[in-house]
Motif scaffolding. Structure first.
Motif, PDB file in Angstrom:
ATOM      1  N   GLN A  63      33.843  49.156  27.693  1.00 43.35           N
ATOM      2  CA  GLN A  63      34.064  49.088  29.132  1.00 43.35           C
ATOM      3  C   GLN A  63      35.508  48.745  29.446  1.00 43.35           C
ATOM      4  O   GLN A  63      36.146  47.968  28.746  1.00 43.35           O
ATOM      5  CB  GLN A  63      33.187  48.002  29.748  1.00 43.35           C
ATOM      6  N   VAL A  64      36.006  49.354  30.497  1.00 43.91           N
ATOM      7  CA  VAL A  64      37.343  49.059  30.998  1.00 43.91           C
ATOM      8  C   VAL A  64      37.215  48.732  32.478  1.00 43.91           C
ATOM      9  O   VAL A  64      36.573  49.467  33.229  1.00 43.91           O
ATOM     10  CB  VAL A  64      38.287  50.262  30.802  1.00 43.91           C
ATOM     11  N   GLN A  65      37.811  47.647  32.878  1.00 40.79           N
ATOM     12  CA  GLN A  65      37.844  47.284  34.294  1.00 40.79           C
ATOM     13  C   GLN A  65      39.243  47.543  34.833  1.00 40.79           C
ATOM     14  O   GLN A  65      40.238  47.184  34.188  1.00 40.79           O
ATOM     15  CB  GLN A  65      37.481  45.813  34.489  1.00 40.79           C
ATOM     16  N   LEU A  66      39.301  48.159  35.993  1.00 37.34           N
ATOM     17  CA  LEU A  66      40.578  48.532  36.600  1.00 37.34           C
ATOM     18  C   LEU A  66      40.669  47.911  37.989  1.00 37.34           C
ATOM     19  O   LEU A  66      39.728  48.027  38.787  1.00 37.34           O
ATOM     20  CB  LEU A  66      40.679  50.049  36.714  1.00 37.34           C
ATOM     21  N   VAL A  67      41.808  47.306  38.274  1.00 36.76           N
ATOM     22  CA  VAL A  67      42.032  46.688  39.578  1.00 36.76           C
ATOM     23  C   VAL A  67      43.379  47.149  40.121  1.00 36.76           C
ATOM     24  O   VAL A  67      44.422  46.851  39.534  1.00 36.76           O
ATOM     25  CB  VAL A  67      41.994  45.155  39.493  1.00 36.76           C
ATOM     26  N   GLU A  68      43.332  47.852  41.244  1.00 33.76           N
ATOM     27  CA  GLU A  68      44.556  48.338  41.882  1.00 33.76           C
ATOM     28  C   GLU A  68      45.101  47.291  42.852  1.00 33.76           C
ATOM     29  O   GLU A  68      44.350  46.498  43.419  1.00 33.76           O
ATOM     30  CB  GLU A  68      44.297  49.627  42.666  1.00 33.76           C
ATOM     31  N   SER A  69      46.399  47.352  43.049  1.00 33.44           N
ATOM     32  CA  SER A  69      47.049  46.508  44.051  1.00 33.44           C
ATOM     33  C   SER A  69      48.324  47.198  44.509  1.00 33.44           C
ATOM     34  O   SER A  69      48.764  48.173  43.883  1.00 33.44           O
ATOM     35  CB  SER A  69      47.368  45.122  43.479  1.00 33.44           C
ATOM     36  N   ALA A 115      42.359  55.564  37.401  1.00 35.68           N
ATOM     37  CA  ALA A 115      41.239  55.931  36.544  1.00 35.68           C
ATOM     38  C   ALA A 115      41.713  56.020  35.102  1.00 35.68           C
ATOM     39  O   ALA A 115      42.891  56.283  34.840  1.00 35.68           O
ATOM     40  CB  ALA A 115      40.650  57.266  36.997  1.00 35.68           C
ATOM     41  N   ALA A 116      40.774  55.797  34.181  1.00 30.08           N
ATOM     42  CA  ALA A 116      41.076  55.822  32.749  1.00 30.08           C
ATOM     43  C   ALA A 116      40.178  56.826  32.052  1.00 30.08           C
ATOM     44  O   ALA A 116      38.985  56.932  32.364  1.00 30.08           O
ATOM     45  CB  ALA A 116      40.872  54.431  32.143  1.00 30.08           C
ATOM     46  N   TYR A 146      37.456  61.601  33.761  1.00 31.34           N
ATOM     47  CA  TYR A 146      37.735  60.174  33.665  1.00 31.34           C
ATOM     48  C   TYR A 146      36.452  59.357  33.539  1.00 31.34           C
ATOM     49  O   TYR A 146      35.430  59.688  34.137  1.00 31.34           O
ATOM     50  CB  TYR A 146      38.557  59.720  34.873  1.00 31.34           C
ATOM     51  N   ASP A 147      36.574  58.290  32.772  1.00 28.60           N
ATOM     52  CA  ASP A 147      35.413  57.469  32.449  1.00 28.60           C
ATOM     53  C   ASP A 147      35.294  56.221  33.314  1.00 28.60           C
ATOM     54  O   ASP A 147      34.188  55.732  33.552  1.00 28.60           O
ATOM     55  CB  ASP A 147      35.489  57.035  30.975  1.00 28.60           C
ATOM     56  N   TYR A 148      36.414  55.694  33.748  1.00 29.57           N
ATOM     57  CA  TYR A 148      36.411  54.435  34.495  1.00 29.57           C
ATOM     58  C   TYR A 148      37.307  54.564  35.715  1.00 29.57           C
ATOM     59  O   TYR A 148      38.360  55.217  35.667  1.00 29.57           O
ATOM     60  CB  TYR A 148      36.903  53.284  33.608  1.00 29.57           C
ATOM     61  N   TRP A 149      36.901  53.877  36.781  1.00 31.58           N
ATOM     62  CA  TRP A 149      37.614  53.942  38.059  1.00 31.58           C
ATOM     63  C   TRP A 149      37.790  52.552  38.639  1.00 31.58           C
ATOM     64  O   TRP A 149      36.926  51.682  38.488  1.00 31.58           O
ATOM     65  CB  TRP A 149      36.830  54.797  39.056  1.00 31.58           C
ATOM     66  N   GLY A 150      38.898  52.371  39.340  1.00 32.38           N
ATOM     67  CA  GLY A 150      39.100  51.153  40.106  1.00 32.38           C
ATOM     68  C   GLY A 150      38.437  51.258  41.459  1.00 32.38           C
ATOM     69  O   GLY A 150      37.828  52.281  41.797  1.00 32.38           O
ATOM     70  N   GLN A 151      38.583  50.205  42.245  1.00 29.08           N
ATOM     71  CA  GLN A 151      37.915  50.152  43.545  1.00 29.08           C
ATOM     72  C   GLN A 151      38.737  50.806  44.652  1.00 29.08           C
ATOM     73  O   GLN A 151      38.228  51.038  45.749  1.00 29.08           O
ATOM     74  CB  GLN A 151      37.616  48.696  43.929  1.00 29.08           C
TER      75      GLN A 151
END
Length: 124
Positions: free
Chosen positions: A1-7, A97-98, A111-116
């Motif tokens: 799992q990868v967690q992504l947080v944009e800012s 996204a990753a 892509y497998d993982y996305w931020g919010q």
């Protein structure tokens, strides 16, 4: 799992600049190619830029080419989107996204993982 947080999103006047950041946690960040997408209500999501896991290969959409730059710092587990000369039509929610693997990803389904997401609003 990868967690992504944009800012880094916000409100800016046309012609201004913003730098978006996407911090990753979880599995080894350097194993993932990364992308930035954007979406406006009622529209399909659009690829803005993508970067390989090493950072030596990038692609930027024609609509933002010459104004936006994608980069990454694997030591900081972070990918960036530098946005210059912003236009009102750049207004959107921006997502990072990753995707597993080295190569660039041009479509969201790769892509497998996305931020919010982070809102970018450009006023005229």
């Amino acid at each position: 799992q990868v967690q992504l947080v944009e800012s880094g999103g916000g409100l800016v006047q046309a012609g201004g600049s913003l730098r978006l950041s996407c911090a990753a946690s979880g599995r080894a960040f350097s194993n993932y190619a990364m992308g930035w997408f954007r979406q406006t209500p009622g529209e399909e999501g659009e690829l803005v830029a993508t970067i390989s896991w090493s950072g030596d290969s990038t692609y930027t959409a024609e609509s933002v080419r010459g104004r936006f730059t994608i980069s990454r710092d694997n030591a900081k587990n972070t990918v960036y989107l530098q946005m210059n000369s912003l236009k009102p039509e750049d207004t959107a929610v921006y997502y990072c996204a990753a995707r597993s693997g080295y190569g660039l990803g041009y479509e969201g389904r790769e892509y497998d993982y996305w931020g919010q997401g982070t809102q970018v609003t450009v006023s005229s």
